[in-house]
Design a protein around this motif. Structure first.
Motif, PDB file in Angstrom:
ATOM      1  N   GLY A 177       0.839  -1.310   0.205  1.00 30.34           N
ATOM      2  CA  GLY A 177       0.055   0.010   0.168  1.00 30.34           C
ATOM      3  C   GLY A 177       0.911   1.156   0.155  1.00 30.34           C
ATOM      4  N   TYR A 178       1.873   1.158   0.837  1.00 27.30           N
ATOM      5  CA  TYR A 178       2.762   2.477   0.924  1.00 27.30           C
ATOM      6  C   TYR A 178       3.476   2.664  -0.523  1.00 27.30           C
ATOM      7  CZ  TYR A 178       6.451   5.672   2.495  1.00 27.30           C
ATOM      8  OH  TYR A 178       7.203   6.819   3.012  1.00 27.30           O
ATOM      9  N   GLN A 179       4.020   1.332  -0.944  1.00 23.09           N
ATOM     10  CA  GLN A 179       4.551   1.512  -2.350  1.00 23.09           C
ATOM     11  C   GLN A 179       3.894   2.133  -3.347  1.00 23.09           C
ATOM     12  OE1 GLN A 179       5.144  -2.400  -4.182  1.00 23.09           O
ATOM     13  NE2 GLN A 179       7.240  -1.847  -4.755  1.00 23.09           N
ATOM     14  N   ARG A 180       2.742   1.575  -3.455  1.00 22.09           N
ATOM     15  CA  ARG A 180       1.839   1.964  -4.582  1.00 22.09           C
ATOM     16  C   ARG A 180       1.373   3.648  -4.444  1.00 22.09           C
ATOM     17  NH1 ARG A 180      -2.192  -3.027  -3.631  1.00 22.09           N
ATOM     18  NH2 ARG A 180      -1.459  -4.392  -5.413  1.00 22.09           N
ATOM     19  N   TYR A 181       1.145   3.807  -3.207  1.00 22.00           N
ATOM     20  CA  TYR A 181       0.717   5.300  -2.787  1.00 22.00           C
ATOM     21  C   TYR A 181       1.784   6.356  -3.414  1.00 22.00           C
ATOM     22  CZ  TYR A 181      -1.601   9.584  -1.142  1.00 22.00           C
ATOM     23  OH  TYR A 181      -2.011  10.862  -0.864  1.00 22.00           O
ATOM     24  N   MET A 182       2.923   5.820  -2.836  1.00 17.56           N
ATOM     25  CA  MET A 182       4.225   6.906  -2.900  1.00 17.56           C
ATOM     26  C   MET A 182       4.737   6.882  -4.251  1.00 17.56           C
ATOM     27  SD  MET A 182       7.894   6.828  -1.355  1.00 17.56           S
ATOM     28  CE  MET A 182       8.507   5.430  -2.465  1.00 17.56           C
ATOM     29  N   LEU A 183       4.627   5.718  -4.875  1.00 16.29           N
ATOM     30  CA  LEU A 183       5.194   5.791  -6.335  1.00 16.29           C
ATOM     31  C   LEU A 183       4.172   6.244  -7.364  1.00 16.29           C
ATOM     32  CD1 LEU A 183       7.129   2.617  -6.179  1.00 16.29           C
ATOM     33  CD2 LEU A 183       8.011   4.785  -6.210  1.00 16.29           C
ATOM     34  N   ALA A 184       2.908   6.165  -6.933  1.00 16.74           N
ATOM     35  CA  ALA A 184       1.918   6.559  -8.083  1.00 16.74           C
ATOM     36  C   ALA A 184       1.566   7.991  -8.034  1.00 16.74           C
ATOM     37  CB  ALA A 184       0.541   5.731  -7.617  1.00 16.74           C
ATOM     38  N   ASN A 185       2.052   8.513  -6.787  1.00 18.55           N
ATOM     39  CA  ASN A 185       2.064  10.067  -6.540  1.00 18.55           C
ATOM     40  C   ASN A 185       3.339  10.920  -6.695  1.00 18.55           C
ATOM     41  OD1 ASN A 185      -1.035  10.395  -6.072  1.00 18.55           O
ATOM     42  ND2 ASN A 185      -0.526   8.763  -4.901  1.00 18.55           N
ATOM     43  N   THR A 186       4.219  10.181  -7.494  1.00 18.47           N
ATOM     44  CA  THR A 186       5.541  10.882  -7.844  1.00 18.47           C
ATOM     45  C   THR A 186       5.749  11.372  -9.155  1.00 18.47           C
ATOM     46  OG1 THR A 186       6.523   9.392  -6.350  1.00 18.47           O
ATOM     47  CG2 THR A 186       8.007  10.326  -7.945  1.00 18.47           C
ATOM     48  N   ASP A 187       6.053  12.689  -9.235  1.00 22.30           N
ATOM     49  CA  ASP A 187       6.107  13.302 -10.781  1.00 22.30           C
ATOM     50  C   ASP A 187       7.478  13.926 -10.781  1.00 22.30           C
ATOM     51  OD1 ASP A 187       5.307  14.446 -13.068  1.00 22.30           O
ATOM     52  OD2 ASP A 187       5.056  16.366 -11.961  1.00 22.30           O
ATOM     53  N   GLU A 188       8.004  13.671 -12.294  1.00 24.06           N
ATOM     54  CA  GLU A 188       9.357  14.020 -12.536  1.00 24.06           C
ATOM     55  C   GLU A 188       9.221  15.344 -13.143  1.00 24.06           C
ATOM     56  OE1 GLU A 188      13.448  12.588 -14.774  1.00 24.06           O
ATOM     57  OE2 GLU A 188      11.368  11.143 -14.674  1.00 24.06           O
ATOM     58  N   GLN A 189      10.077  16.260 -12.880  1.00 27.67           N
ATOM     59  CA  GLN A 189       9.851  17.387 -13.668  1.00 27.67           C
ATOM     60  C   GLN A 189      11.499  18.033 -14.188  1.00 27.67           C
ATOM     61  OE1 GLN A 189       7.629  19.997 -14.015  1.00 27.67           O
ATOM     62  NE2 GLN A 189       5.999  18.117 -13.811  1.00 27.67           N
ATOM     63  N   ARG A 190      11.274  18.573 -15.071  1.00 22.21           N
ATOM     64  CA  ARG A 190      12.894  19.103 -15.622  1.00 22.21           C
ATOM     65  C   ARG A 190      12.836  20.779 -15.403  1.00 22.21           C
ATOM     66  NH1 ARG A 190      17.242  16.308 -16.610  1.00 22.21           N
ATOM     67  NH2 ARG A 190      16.404  14.222 -17.495  1.00 22.21           N
ATOM     68  N   PRO A 191      13.714  21.475 -14.595  1.00 19.47           N
ATOM     69  CA  PRO A 191      13.488  22.733 -14.604  1.00 19.47           C
ATOM     70  C   PRO A 191      13.585  23.565 -16.091  1.00 19.47           C
ATOM     71  CG  PRO A 191      14.772  21.878 -12.959  1.00 19.47           C
ATOM     72  CD  PRO A 191      14.600  20.748 -13.779  1.00 19.47           C
ATOM     73  N   ASP A 192      12.964  24.798 -16.056  1.00 16.45           N
ATOM     74  CA  ASP A 192      12.938  25.321 -17.299  1.00 16.45           C
ATOM     75  C   ASP A 192      14.404  26.300 -17.334  1.00 16.45           C
ATOM     76  OD1 ASP A 192      12.379  27.644 -15.944  1.00 16.45           O
ATOM     77  OD2 ASP A 192      10.359  27.571 -16.911  1.00 16.45           O
ATOM     78  N   ALA A 193      14.641  27.108 -18.180  1.00 19.05           N
ATOM     79  CA  ALA A 193      15.893  27.997 -18.175  1.00 19.05           C
ATOM     80  C   ALA A 193      15.930  28.772 -17.111  1.00 19.05           C
ATOM     81  CB  ALA A 193      16.134  28.694 -19.528  1.00 19.05           C
ATOM     82  N   GLN A 194      14.591  29.255 -16.561  1.00 17.94           N
ATOM     83  CA  GLN A 194      14.529  30.191 -15.169  1.00 17.94           C
ATOM     84  C   GLN A 194      14.630  29.525 -13.822  1.00 17.94           C
ATOM     85  OE1 GLN A 194      12.290  30.909 -17.915  1.00 17.94           O
ATOM     86  NE2 GLN A 194      13.984  31.940 -18.890  1.00 17.94           N
ATOM     87  N   GLY A 195      14.929  28.117 -13.891  1.00 17.74           N
ATOM     88  CA  GLY A 195      14.912  27.380 -12.728  1.00 17.74           C
ATOM     89  C   GLY A 195      13.464  26.978 -12.284  1.00 17.74           C
ATOM     90  N   ARG A 196      12.443  26.931 -13.159  1.00 20.83           N
ATOM     91  CA  ARG A 196      11.129  26.835 -12.787  1.00 20.83           C
ATOM     92  C   ARG A 196      10.635  25.317 -12.893  1.00 20.83           C
ATOM     93  NH1 ARG A 196       8.190  31.572 -15.910  1.00 20.83           N
ATOM     94  NH2 ARG A 196       9.217  30.246 -17.475  1.00 20.83           N
ATOM     95  N   ILE A 197       9.749  24.842 -11.913  1.00 22.99           N
ATOM     96  CA  ILE A 197       9.196  23.460 -12.108  1.00 22.99           C
ATOM     97  C   ILE A 197       7.618  23.827 -12.073  1.00 22.99           C
ATOM     98  CG2 ILE A 197      11.122  21.989 -11.346  1.00 22.99           C
ATOM     99  CD1 ILE A 197       9.593  22.006  -8.894  1.00 22.99           C
ATOM    100  N   THR A 198       6.805  22.814 -12.837  1.00 27.91           N
ATOM    101  CA  THR A 198       5.502  23.087 -12.738  1.00 27.91           C
ATOM    102  C   THR A 198       4.925  22.061 -11.810  1.00 27.91           C
ATOM    103  OG1 THR A 198       5.532  23.932 -14.989  1.00 27.91           O
ATOM    104  CG2 THR A 198       3.341  23.100 -14.114  1.00 27.91           C
ATOM    105  N   ILE A 199       4.047  22.397 -10.815  1.00 30.84           N
ATOM    106  CA  ILE A 199       3.287  21.678  -9.913  1.00 30.84           C
ATOM    107  C   ILE A 199       2.221  21.440 -10.491  1.00 30.84           C
ATOM    108  CG2 ILE A 199       2.728  21.517  -7.461  1.00 30.84           C
ATOM    109  CD1 ILE A 199       5.774  22.163  -7.796  1.00 30.84           C
ATOM    110  N   THR A 200       1.819  19.929 -10.664  1.00 30.51           N
ATOM    111  CA  THR A 200       0.518  19.505 -11.341  1.00 30.51           C
ATOM    112  C   THR A 200      -0.452  19.954 -10.358  1.00 30.51           C
ATOM    113  OG1 THR A 200       0.583  17.444 -10.219  1.00 30.51           O
ATOM    114  CG2 THR A 200       1.870  17.647 -12.279  1.00 30.51           C
ATOM    115  N   PRO A 201      -1.703  20.062 -10.988  1.00 28.81           N
ATOM    116  CA  PRO A 201      -2.962  20.278 -10.347  1.00 28.81           C
ATOM    117  C   PRO A 201      -3.191  19.443  -9.056  1.00 28.81           C
ATOM    118  CG  PRO A 201      -3.453  20.822 -12.540  1.00 28.81           C
ATOM    119  CD  PRO A 201      -2.317  19.880 -12.333  1.00 28.81           C
ATOM    120  N   ARG A 202      -2.943  17.843  -9.300  1.00 26.35           N
ATOM    121  CA  ARG A 202      -3.010  17.006  -8.210  1.00 26.35           C
ATOM    122  C   ARG A 202      -2.221  17.282  -7.068  1.00 26.35           C
ATOM    123  NH1 ARG A 202      -2.429  10.809  -9.238  1.00 26.35           N
ATOM    124  NH2 ARG A 202      -3.546  10.530  -7.365  1.00 26.35           N
ATOM    125  N   MET A 203      -0.787  17.674  -7.374  1.00 23.75           N
ATOM    126  CA  MET A 203       0.042  17.731  -6.392  1.00 23.75           C
ATOM    127  C   MET A 203      -0.208  19.454  -5.432  1.00 23.75           C
ATOM    128  SD  MET A 203       2.504  15.740  -5.929  1.00 23.75           S
ATOM    129  CE  MET A 203       3.655  14.622  -6.800  1.00 23.75           C
TER     130      MET A 203
END
Length: 144
Positions: free
Chosen positions: A70-96
């Motif tokens: 249960g812990y494994q599923r919840y944690m890994l299903a609710n993980t998102d990978e982002q790449r910072p843009d040239a200004q060092g910004r990341i986008t936080i998804t609506p779910r997050m």
């Protein structure tokens, strides 16, 4: 220079859900940022290497252990990978954003292996609740 992340930063989130990472740590996140739903309704921010270290026990958990699964599923299903843009910004998804109750005013705190992203009001409440315990820690709390 101390190893890991530390300090408190107060960025604002724009209307597109973008947050600028602290300038001091942008180089650390050049290969990506792993966003994970954290405890206490914050978002953990890891480097890819830090995430591997953090998630190793969950990734390798026994599939026959119901709680670990249960812990494994919840944690890994609710993980998102982002790449910072040239200004060092990341986008936080609506779910997050919804999970962490984020508004425009944010706090990013350095917590060693990770950084944490909090709504500014939520952080102020949490910090106030922790102040007494920090001022007078339980004996042996951090002793090895």
């Amino acid at each position: 220079m101390p190893k890991g992340f530390y300090g408190t930063y107060t960025p604002r989130m724009d209307d597109k859900g973008r947050v600028t990472l602290p300038a001091k740590y942008r180089e650390s996140f050049k290969n990506g940022v792993m966003l994970v739903r954290g405890q206490d309704h914050c978002i953990y921010l890891f480097t890819p290497e830090g995430f591997e270290e953090f998630a190793e026990s969950a990734i390798n958990a026994s599939i026959t252990d119901e709680r670990a699964r249960g812990y494994q599923r919840y944690m890994l299903a609710n993980t998102d990978e982002q790449r910072p843009d040239a200004q060092g910004r990341i986008t936080i998804t609506p779910r997050m954003r919804e999970y962490a109750r984020l508004t425009k005013d944010l706090v990013i705190t350095g917590i060693g292996l990770r950084m944490e992203l909090w709504d500014a009001d939520e952080w102020a409440t949490y910090e106030a609740e922790q102040e007494a315990a920090y001022a007078a820690p339980e004996r042996g709390l951090l002793d090895s």
